[in-house]
Scaffold this active site. Structure first.
Site, mmCIF file in Angstrom:
data_model
loop_
_atom_site.group_PDB
_atom_site.id
_atom_site.type_symbol
_atom_site.label_atom_id
_atom_site.label_comp_id
_atom_site.label_asym_id
_atom_site.label_seq_id
_atom_site.Cartn_x
_atom_site.Cartn_y
_atom_site.Cartn_z
ATOM 1 N N LYS A 1 49.448 -82.914 45.108
ATOM 2 C CA LYS A 1 49.541 -84.097 45.970
ATOM 3 C C LYS A 1 50.957 -84.413 46.420
ATOM 4 O O LYS A 1 51.154 -84.915 47.531
ATOM 5 C CB LYS A 1 48.921 -85.291 45.270
ATOM 6 C CG LYS A 1 47.448 -85.091 45.061
ATOM 7 C CD LYS A 1 46.825 -86.346 44.581
ATOM 8 C CE LYS A 1 45.386 -86.351 45.010
ATOM 9 N NZ LYS A 1 44.850 -87.697 45.022
ATOM 10 N N GLU B 1 53.437 -94.990 44.724
ATOM 11 C CA GLU B 1 53.112 -95.382 46.096
ATOM 12 C C GLU B 1 52.915 -96.877 46.154
ATOM 13 O O GLU B 1 52.497 -97.492 45.182
ATOM 14 C CB GLU B 1 51.760 -94.767 46.500
ATOM 15 C CG GLU B 1 51.879 -93.507 47.242
ATOM 16 C CD GLU B 1 50.542 -92.906 47.627
ATOM 17 O OE1 GLU B 1 49.480 -93.520 47.452
ATOM 18 O OE2 GLU B 1 50.600 -91.780 48.121
ATOM 19 N N ARG C 1 38.384 -78.017 52.831
ATOM 20 C CA ARG C 1 37.016 -77.479 52.751
ATOM 21 C C ARG C 1 36.086 -78.354 53.583
ATOM 22 O O ARG C 1 36.499 -79.347 54.155
ATOM 23 C CB ARG C 1 36.554 -77.533 51.288
ATOM 24 C CG ARG C 1 36.699 -78.962 50.760
ATOM 25 C CD ARG C 1 36.011 -79.211 49.458
ATOM 26 N NE ARG C 1 36.458 -80.439 48.837
ATOM 27 C CZ ARG C 1 35.985 -81.653 49.106
ATOM 28 N NH1 ARG C 1 35.068 -81.811 50.029
ATOM 29 N NH2 ARG C 1 36.449 -82.706 48.490
HETATM 30 P P1 ADP Z 1 41.557 -88.369 44.491
HETATM 31 O O1 ADP Z 1 42.031 -87.020 44.935
HETATM 32 O O2 ADP Z 1 41.598 -88.521 42.997
HETATM 33 O O3 ADP Z 1 40.256 -88.759 45.102
HETATM 34 P P2 ADP Z 1 43.045 -90.024 46.422
HETATM 35 O O4 ADP Z 1 44.504 -89.944 46.610
HETATM 36 O O5 ADP Z 1 42.173 -89.429 47.481
HETATM 37 O O6 ADP Z 1 42.672 -89.414 44.985
HETATM 38 O O7 ADP Z 1 42.642 -91.527 46.233
HETATM 39 C C1 ADP Z 1 41.325 -91.887 45.871
HETATM 40 C C2 ADP Z 1 41.107 -93.347 46.127
HETATM 41 O O8 ADP Z 1 42.048 -94.155 45.366
HETATM 42 C C3 ADP Z 1 41.305 -93.798 47.562
HETATM 43 O O9 ADP Z 1 40.158 -93.579 48.365
HETATM 44 C C4 ADP Z 1 41.596 -95.279 47.352
HETATM 45 O O10 ADP Z 1 40.383 -95.945 47.059
HETATM 46 C C5 ADP Z 1 42.453 -95.296 46.089
HETATM 47 N N1 ADP Z 1 43.904 -95.203 46.415
HETATM 48 C C6 ADP Z 1 44.674 -94.103 46.440
HETATM 49 N N2 ADP Z 1 45.942 -94.391 46.802
HETATM 50 C C7 ADP Z 1 45.998 -95.727 47.020
HETATM 51 C C8 ADP Z 1 47.028 -96.636 47.454
HETATM 52 N N3 ADP Z 1 48.271 -96.244 47.706
HETATM 53 N N4 ADP Z 1 46.689 -97.957 47.581
HETATM 54 C C9 ADP Z 1 45.424 -98.373 47.316
HETATM 55 N N5 ADP Z 1 44.432 -97.577 46.911
HETATM 56 C C10 ADP Z 1 44.681 -96.267 46.760
#
Ligand code: ADP
Length: 447
Positions: free
Chosen positions: A116, A200, A291
């Site tokens: 990431k 973040e 994917r």
């Molecule tokens: P994963 O790969 O574990 O699914 P993501 O980075 O896609 O992780 O994040 C999954 C979920 O976590 C997002 O859809 C959101 O709901 C929450 N999330 C991630 N980053 C943030 C952020 N900076 N602020 C608020 N919610 C977040």
């Protein structure tokens, strides 16, 4: 074009890919565990190979067995579906070394997006807007405090190797920061074998909006518009729609254009999804999936384009069948993920489906590998089917969805169908007025 494709997956997505292969006149091989000998995709495939016992690590994740199945059957390409080996760079590399085409991007692109921190750095370099935060991994408390103060609280600590919504911790104030950093890092180390974490800004009421992209293999990129997947439970998507009720045409074209250009600049090949959080008119990149997604049918519904056909074309060197200007958006589509779960507690409900009747009529699509008399094995994901509904606009789509949900019958096990029957009658949902926390709040109230 390929002569024979091996499908390295199970359930509805194996059947989905098999259908595309049949339409293209390509022979199909499926691999399956002993628990899936009676599965629909096994019955419909031209050839099938049993690759091991029920646990995924011994079958669907067993690279040696899958490569051996390719060699035995003479398959010249592998479609990995989603989950399992679909984002495993080593698998893509091993297939390439055996002169078997992986229907997906290069191992190197999978690797970049699988990390990431690296993915975020790459996105930023390509001009994709990202969430403000640390520039890479954060290890010491002092640095963490400085970055958090700079971007402002609340902040979220995320694992670089994270996935499936795991390894994330929110710090509301500076008092929470030390413990959040420590627990996120320890959890990440235990879960992923990599304790690198980054910081973040925590967005408080965002929507989850993702852009479907494709690289054609010749350095060109296109986008197929967005999907709104804000209705989530424990970071798992429950309901997805396209287009997003929150975006206007100008915003759609802007973010789509940025993503398509990034894909071209990256030299990416095949299908991908660039995921964003969206708040107050701004997009913030969170990750890219390299994917096909579970929710790809809503995009197919509004564009009329078969994305699996496109994946196969691109992987075989034939490029995309469309240019950006050929991709038109028509109407509205919603997908409900039907899981074999209790609709209140979400505990899995495997067992025998005694009766299975799917809705029909204009604008209705059901992607499912189950049937009356099918016994759901307890070893895998609880998704048993997807209901995808299309209408000329969102209102018509919702009317049709309500009717389709009434017709759907699954007896013998518990499913999440009752949840969707509740949601389709809810005023916020009818208005498209929800963020990523809406569903959890709604479920907490219902208890
Ligand atoms: P994963 O790969 O574990 O699914 P993501 O980075 O896609 O992780 O994040 C999954 C979920 O976590 C997002 O859809 C959101 O709901 C929450 N999330 C991630 N980053 C943030 C952020 N900076 N602020 C608020 N919610 C977040």
């Amino acid at each position: 074009m390929f002569q024979k494709i091996l499908i390295a997956n199970r359930g509805e997505i194996a059947l989905r890919v098999l259908r595309a292969c049949k339409e293209l006149g390509i022979q199909t091989v499926v691999v399956h565990s002993t628990a899936d000998a009676d599965a629909m995709h096994v019955r419909l495939a031209d050839e099938s190979v049993c690759i091991g016992p029920p646990p995924s690590r011994d079958s669907y994740l067993n690279i040696h067995q899958i490569v051996a199945a390719c060699e035995i059957t003479g398959a010249d390409a592998v479609h990995p579906g989603y989950g399992f080996l679909s984002e495993n760079a080593k698998f893509a590399d091993i297939l390439a070394a055996h002169n078997i085409t992986f229907i997906g991007p290069s191992g190197d692109h999978i690797r970049i997006m699988g990390d990431k921190i690296e993915a975020k750095r790459t996105a930023k370099r390509l001009g994709i807007p990202v969430v403000p935060g640390s520039d890479g991994a954060v290890t010491d408390q002092k640095e963490a405090r400085r970055i958090a103060a700079e971007i402002g609280y609340p902040v979220i600590i995320k694992a670089s190797a994270g996935g499936g919504g795991r390894g994330m911790k929110v710090a509301l104030t500076e008092d929470d920061l030390e413990i959040a950093l420590q627990t996120a890092s320890t959890e990440a180390g235990a879960a992923f074998g990599d304790d690198a974490v980054y910081i973040e800004k925590y967005l408080q009421k965002p929507r989850h909006i993702e852009v479907q992209v494709f690289g054609d293999g010749f350095g060109r990129g296109v986008h197929f518009g967005e999907r709104d997947c804000s209705l989530q439970r424990r970071h798992q998507k429950v309901w997805e729609e396209a287009p997003s009720p929150a975006l206007n045409a100008e915003e759609r074209a802007r973010i789509g254009g940025i993503c398509a250009k990034a894909i071209a600049d990256l030299g990416y090949s095949g299908a991908g999804t660039i995921e964003f959080l969206y708040e107050n008119g701004e997009f913030y990149f969170i990750e890219m999936n390299t994917r096909l997604q579970v929710e790809h049918p809503v995009t197919e519904a509004i564009t009329g384009i078969d994305l699996v056909h496109e994946q196969i074309r691109v992987a075989s060197g034939g490029g995309l069948s469309v240019r950006q200007e050929d991709i038109k958006f028509n109407g509205h589509a919603i997908e409900c993920r039907i899981n074999a779960e209790d609709p209140r507690t979400f505990t899995p409900s495997p067992g025998t489906i005694t009766h299975f009747h799917t809705p029909g009529g204009l604008g209705i699509r059901v992607d499912s590998g189950v049937y009356s008399g099918y016994k759901i094995p307890p070893y895998y994901d609880s998704l048993i089917g997807k209901l995808i509904v299309h209408g000329r606009n969102r209102v018509e789509c919702m009317m049709r969805l309500r009717r389709a949900l009434d017709e759907f019958v699954v007896d013998g096990i518990k499913t999440t169908l009752p949840l969707f029957r509740d949601l389709v009658g809810n005023a916020d949902i009818a208005n498209g007025d929800y963020d990523i926390h809406w569903l959890e709040k709604y479920l907490a109230k219902e208890e």
